[in-house]
Write a protein that holds these residues in place. Structure first.
Motif, short mmCIF file in Angstrom:
data_model
loop_
_atom_site.label_atom_id
_atom_site.label_comp_id
_atom_site.label_asym_id
_atom_site.label_seq_id
_atom_site.Cartn_x
_atom_site.Cartn_y
_atom_site.Cartn_z
N ARG A 24 9.18 10.55 11.35
CA ARG A 24 7.96 11.22 12.56
C ARG A 24 6.43 10.59 12.25
O ARG A 24 5.99 10.25 13.47
CB ARG A 24 8.69 12.69 13.24
CG ARG A 24 7.14 12.85 14.13
CD ARG A 24 7.61 12.46 15.66
NE ARG A 24 7.22 12.63 16.93
CZ ARG A 24 7.40 12.98 17.70
NH1 ARG A 24 7.95 13.54 18.09
NH2 ARG A 24 6.39 12.68 18.84
N SER A 25 6.08 10.64 11.71
CA SER A 25 4.60 10.50 11.43
C SER A 25 4.36 9.42 10.90
O SER A 25 3.75 8.74 11.14
CB SER A 25 3.67 11.19 9.87
OG SER A 25 4.25 10.57 8.65
N ALA A 26 5.09 8.11 11.09
CA ALA A 26 4.86 6.61 11.07
C ALA A 26 4.95 6.36 12.33
O ALA A 26 4.31 5.37 12.59
CB ALA A 26 6.46 6.32 10.56
N LEU A 27 5.20 7.33 13.52
CA LEU A 27 5.45 6.92 14.70
C LEU A 27 4.33 6.07 15.82
O LEU A 27 4.10 5.28 16.07
CB LEU A 27 5.82 8.09 16.16
CG LEU A 27 5.22 7.67 16.98
CD1 LEU A 27 7.01 6.66 17.62
CD2 LEU A 27 6.41 9.23 17.97
N ILE A 28 2.58 6.76 15.59
CA ILE A 28 1.44 6.27 15.11
C ILE A 28 1.30 4.98 14.70
O ILE A 28 0.91 3.98 15.84
CB ILE A 28 0.59 7.59 15.53
CG1 ILE A 28 1.03 8.08 16.59
CG2 ILE A 28 -0.80 6.89 15.98
CD1 ILE A 28 -0.03 9.66 16.33
N PRO A 29 1.16 5.15 13.81
CA PRO A 29 1.76 3.79 12.57
C PRO A 29 1.63 2.28 13.83
O PRO A 29 1.41 1.23 14.18
CB PRO A 29 1.32 4.19 11.28
CG PRO A 29 1.34 5.58 11.66
CD PRO A 29 1.32 5.94 12.81
N GLN A 32 0.55 1.39 16.85
CA GLN A 32 -0.31 0.99 16.63
C GLN A 32 -0.38 -0.68 16.33
O GLN A 32 -0.71 -0.84 17.26
CB GLN A 32 -1.89 1.80 15.99
CG GLN A 32 -1.73 3.12 16.19
CD GLN A 32 -2.76 3.60 15.30
OE1 GLN A 32 -2.32 3.73 14.17
NE2 GLN A 32 -3.91 4.54 15.97
N SER A 62 5.82 9.81 25.45
CA SER A 62 4.39 10.69 25.84
C SER A 62 3.25 10.73 24.37
O SER A 62 2.45 11.12 25.25
CB SER A 62 5.12 12.50 25.12
OG SER A 62 4.77 12.62 23.74
N VAL A 63 3.53 10.59 23.37
CA VAL A 63 2.73 9.45 22.54
C VAL A 63 2.51 8.80 23.68
O VAL A 63 1.13 8.77 22.76
CB VAL A 63 3.09 9.35 21.17
CG1 VAL A 63 2.41 9.05 20.21
CG2 VAL A 63 3.58 10.97 20.27
N LEU A 70 -3.67 3.36 23.44
CA LEU A 70 -2.15 2.97 23.27
C LEU A 70 -1.75 3.12 24.81
O LEU A 70 -2.22 4.29 25.28
CB LEU A 70 -2.12 3.79 22.67
CG LEU A 70 -1.33 4.26 21.36
CD1 LEU A 70 -0.12 5.34 20.49
CD2 LEU A 70 -0.73 3.09 20.56
N GLU B 350 1.13 13.83 12.09
CA GLU B 350 2.71 14.23 11.91
C GLU B 350 3.07 13.04 13.67
O GLU B 350 5.01 13.77 13.32
CB GLU B 350 3.26 16.27 12.89
CG GLU B 350 2.66 17.00 11.42
CD GLU B 350 2.37 18.04 11.70
OE1 GLU B 350 2.86 18.40 13.04
OE2 GLU B 350 2.84 18.96 11.34
N ARG B 353 1.77 14.23 20.06
CA ARG B 353 0.71 14.72 20.98
C ARG B 353 -0.46 15.23 20.51
O ARG B 353 -0.27 16.56 20.18
CB ARG B 353 0.67 15.19 22.50
CG ARG B 353 1.96 13.79 23.14
CD ARG B 353 2.55 14.83 24.14
NE ARG B 353 1.45 15.44 25.48
CZ ARG B 353 0.87 13.92 26.91
NH1 ARG B 353 1.99 12.89 26.69
NH2 ARG B 353 0.37 14.24 27.59
#
Lengths: 157, 662
Positions: A24-29, A32, A62-63, A70, B350, B353
């Motif tokens: 899950r922590s790879a989601l933002i990278p 991006q 949602s992110v 983003l 993590e 949001r």
């Protein structure tokens, strides 16, 4: 969208997942990276990312919608971010903003028709001592005057 | 020349990254301990002298290439210097350094001749370069037009930089190396005394001793709250867990604060060293640096720093043979202010949001992925190495009784010397603004200083003798915050400032808890109504709502303060509350007299043409978009107040200063 295009996108997203991992922590990278290369994260890509990370697409959306760097909507090749912070406001951000709007022919939050420029406000980018400041993609310009800002945009064009 | 690593990690002694050498840092500065090859010792000594610029054959030119320098044209100056050197066939080294803090005078170029002192020149433009090189390098003189000062003893020709009021009253611990050393070179950092703290901690101290040292030093979190750093570490140390984390909060979003950026860009090794010591102290083996996306150069530098440290065996497995492992990673933010809050930051790492969660449990007990985590701000971590090297007592001797050490402030707004300064805790606001900052430019009067960003408050002249420390600032209604220091002069309207901060907070509220999401929105509406003009027909409902809002403003502020989930919400009403406390008359003036004496609130302004000064050139009448200006050619013009939309175009375009507004 053509099927071949879809396949190419799936492959790309797959490669990114391999690069950053499928936690899950790879989601933002990952998002991006997509944002950096495509200037926005399309619905299809969001679904693909969700599928490969094994989370619900809504979580991805949602992110994407939470972070201002983003975007789920298409954006221009150059993202112009004008600082709207107090120091910049004190030193004449308003006039620069108007000059930029006039030069690009769009309002803040909009993208030009040729998908070249997106105009946005951003919060402090730490150039308060040389305000007003703006950022075009990753380059910072400071000590702006309306003339200087227009000049910079013309050079970029 | 060979690097420290190549010099010391020699095959003869059998050192390698798999078999690290515990005395590496000592060897770098004092010469090899394990074998007495005099040549190597000599080489190390020479190399140290070269790195600290005590001994070099060619002139060295330092250029400030932080974001602030680059934005004011340091890149062009560098290109021009390279060209001139090539043209005149002069051999010189060009070194890119970070920011020395005097950002108002960027680009700053320092020149050091082999036998001379380092002399600093400010506001250098490409046009100056030829003359600068000619006078300083060819004629060995001083380029007086742009000289700032010398790093050596002052003389008749050039004053010492330490006598310059901007630098004289500062005490640099965190910013010690900023603008002095090359931030990309690990060897230069080591030669300037770097990694001695990590070395000491790993070899001579137990984790509990490190925590105790920090606790005794009295260091408090520099990010805003001012919680004792040592206490935080103690909690984390006491937790029993296989995995612990250390996080550096470099998500510096406060408007008007840029000290973290400067440290990341100008002295990133100091931060990494501080993090390594912190990780050792609590027993963490992984760490994250959460840096905001608005700082591309800082991210690049810190990535580069981590890689270099790994090459030197100062990060990774079995650091300096102590058995201590640490992996550091950089996480890039994505433009959300609330991620500066620690629990929101954890959520963001993590992959969620970035929304805060209720505390307790505090991150020191259950943080990243439920494991014990300490989160410290960049400035806090940059203090650590110096404390370990020089001792807690030395650090505690600086500052006031409850606030120890120094604090970095980012001066901006209406102040002559804007930039970064570091002062011991306990100096007065007056000293910072007038002695170091050089006062207000253009002969204007000081009105207020905004400290601590959106969580802080605006302080007027009446409390200007307040000392700068956590308690005193809180007492007068501001807070230390991250150290934004925005100075405002008489042309600033305090209602407008309050409106600005409420807009900011309302935009950046993450939306999780009601008091912050709804409350700040309502508060903004109330503030926005204050400078609105009455409708011509006297809309009674509007007037009623305005007064009703004002009556409830304070109560609303208190509710938000008491019931919000995270620190951002709890401190959200501060700009308005401090405004009401010190600038009540200004709010009243807006309300009762319908006037904005600073001339900022557009709706309340009345534009007027001075008939004596007006020549009747008709420029204003032509520019006016609503045809509110009437008058014949060569006769004084007149503005019809009811038609005027207060766009200010006439004022901007009048060549005879005949138009005024009040």
């Amino acid at each position: 969208m053509l099927i071949s295009e879809k396949q190419a996108l799936t492959e790309r997203v797959g490669m990114l997942v391999q690069k950053y991992g499928n936690s899950r922590s790879a989601l933002i990278p990952i998002l991006q990276d997509i944002q950096y290369n495509f200037k926005y994260v399309s619905d299809f890509e969001q679904q693909e990312v969700a599928r490969l990370l094994d989370i619900h697409p809504v979580e991805v959306y949602s992110v994407v919608s939470f972070y201002s760097f983003l975007s789920p909507n298409i954006r221009g090749k150059y993202i112009v971010r004008l600082c709207q912070t107090i120091s910049c406001e004190l030193s004449g951000k308003e006039k620069v903003a108007k000059a930029i709007e006039r030069e690009l022919g769009i309002k803040f939050g909009e993208t030009t028709k040729d998908k070249k420029f997106t105009l946005e406000y951003t919060n402090c980018m730490g150039m308060c001592d040389q305000s007003p400041a703006m950022m075009i993609n990753e380059k910072v310009y400071a000590n702006l005057t309306p003339e200087k800002a227009v000049q910079i945009l013309k050079e970029v064009k | 020349m060979k690097s420290f690593f190549e010099l010391i990690y020699c095959k003869e002694c059998g050192h390698s990254l798999e078999n690290p050498y515990p005395e590496f840092i000592t060897c770098c500065t004092k010469g090899t301990l394990c074998h007495h090859d005099k040549n190597v010792d000599k080489e190390i000594e020479e190399y140290n002298k070269k790195l600290t610029y005590q001994k070099h054959n060619k002139p060295v030119i330092f250029i400030g290439m932080g974001t602030c320098g680059l934005a004011s044209g340091a890149g062009k100056v560098k290109v021009e210097i390279e060209n001139v050197l090539k043209e005149q066939k002069i051999k010189a080294d060009i070194v890119s350094v970070g920011c020395i803090g005097y950002c108002a005078k960027e680009p700053i170029v320092d020149i050091k001749l082999p036998d001379g002192d380092r002399v600093s020149y400010c506001e250098v433009t490409p046009k100056d370069v030829k003359e600068l090189i000619d006078t300083t390098i060819n004629k060995k003189g001083i380029y007086k037009k742009k000289v700032l000062g010398t790093f050596g003893e002052g003389n008749e020709e050039v004053t010492s930089i330490h006598d310059n009021p901007f630098f004289k009253y500062q005490k640099k611990i965190v910013l010690q190396n900023c603008g002095i050393i090359n931030p990309e070179s690990i060897d230069e950092y080591i030669a300037h005394g770097g990694f001695k703290g990590l070395d000491k901690a790993l070899r001579l101290m137990k984790p509990a001793e490190v925590v105790d040292e920090i606790l005794r030093s009295g260091l408090r979190g520099r990010g805003g709250g001012g919680f004792l750093t040592g206490k935080k570490w103690e909690f984390a140390l006491q937790q029993e867990s296989e995995q612990k984390y250390v996080i550096c909060n470099a998500d510096e979003g406060d408007p008007g604060a840029f000290m973290d950026r400067s440290v990341l860009e100008s002295d990133p090794y100091k931060l990494v060293e501080g993090m390594a010591i912190a990780a050792y102290a609590i027993g963490a083996s992984a760490g994250y640096i959460y840096c905001r996306a608005e700082y591309p150069l800082a991210i690049e530098r810190i990535n580069n720093t981590i890689n270099k440290c790994k090459e030197y065996g100062l990060l990774g497995k079995n650091i300096l043979g102590s058995g201590f492992n640490l992996e550091l990673k950089v996480k890039k933010g994505a433009g959300a202010f609330v991620c500066g809050e620690e629990t929101a930051l954890i959520a963001s790492i993590e992959g969620e949001r970035g929304m805060p969660r209720p505390r307790p449990p505090y991150p020191a007990v259950s943080g990243l992925w439920g494991k014990p985590t300490i989160i410290n701000n960049v400035e806090t971590l940059a203090n650590i190495a110096s404390i370990i090297v020089k001792g807690a007592d030395w650090f505690a001797s600086v500052g006031t009784e409850k606030s120890k050490g120094t604090k970095v402030f980012a001066l901006s707004g209406k102040i002559a010397n804007s930039g970064l300064i570091e002062v011991p805790m306990g100096v007065t606001l007056n000293d910072v603004i007038f002695k170091i900052g050089g006062g207000i430019p253009n002969g204007k009067k000081f009105k207020a200083v905004q400290i601590g960003g959106p969580s802080g408050g605006c302080l007027p002249e009446s409390v200007i003798e307040t000392s700068v420390d956590y308690e005193s600032l809180r007492e007068v209604g501001a807070m230390m915050g991250s150290g934004g220091f925005v100075v405002m002069d008489e042309d600033t309207c305090m209602v407008d400032v309050a409106r600005y901060f409420m807009t900011f907070i309302q935009n950046e509220s993450c939306g999780k808890c009601v008091p912050c999401r709804e409350g700040t929105k309502r508060m903004l509406e109330i503030i926005e109504r204050i400078p609105k003009k009455y409708q011509k027909d006297g809309n009674k409902l509007e007037q009623f709502q305005r007064f009703k809002g004002i009556i409830h403003l304070r109560r609303l502020a208190e509710v938000i303060q008491n019931t919000s989930l995270c620190g951002l919400g709890q401190s959200a009403p501060n700009p308005v509350l401090s405004g009401l406390k010190y600038f009540r008359h200004e709010y009243e003036e807006h309300l009762y007299e319908r006037k904005c004496s600073a001339g900022v609130c557009k709706d309340l302004l009345v534009y007027k043409i001075d008939p004596k000064a007006c020549t009747g050139c008709t420029v204003c009448a032509k520019k006016c978009p609503v045809e509110a200006i009437v008058g014949e050619k060569k006769h004084p013009h007149h503005i019809i107040v009811d038609k005027c939309i207060k766009c200010g175009l006439c004022y901007e375009n009048c060549k005879f200063n005949a138009i005024s507004f009040k």
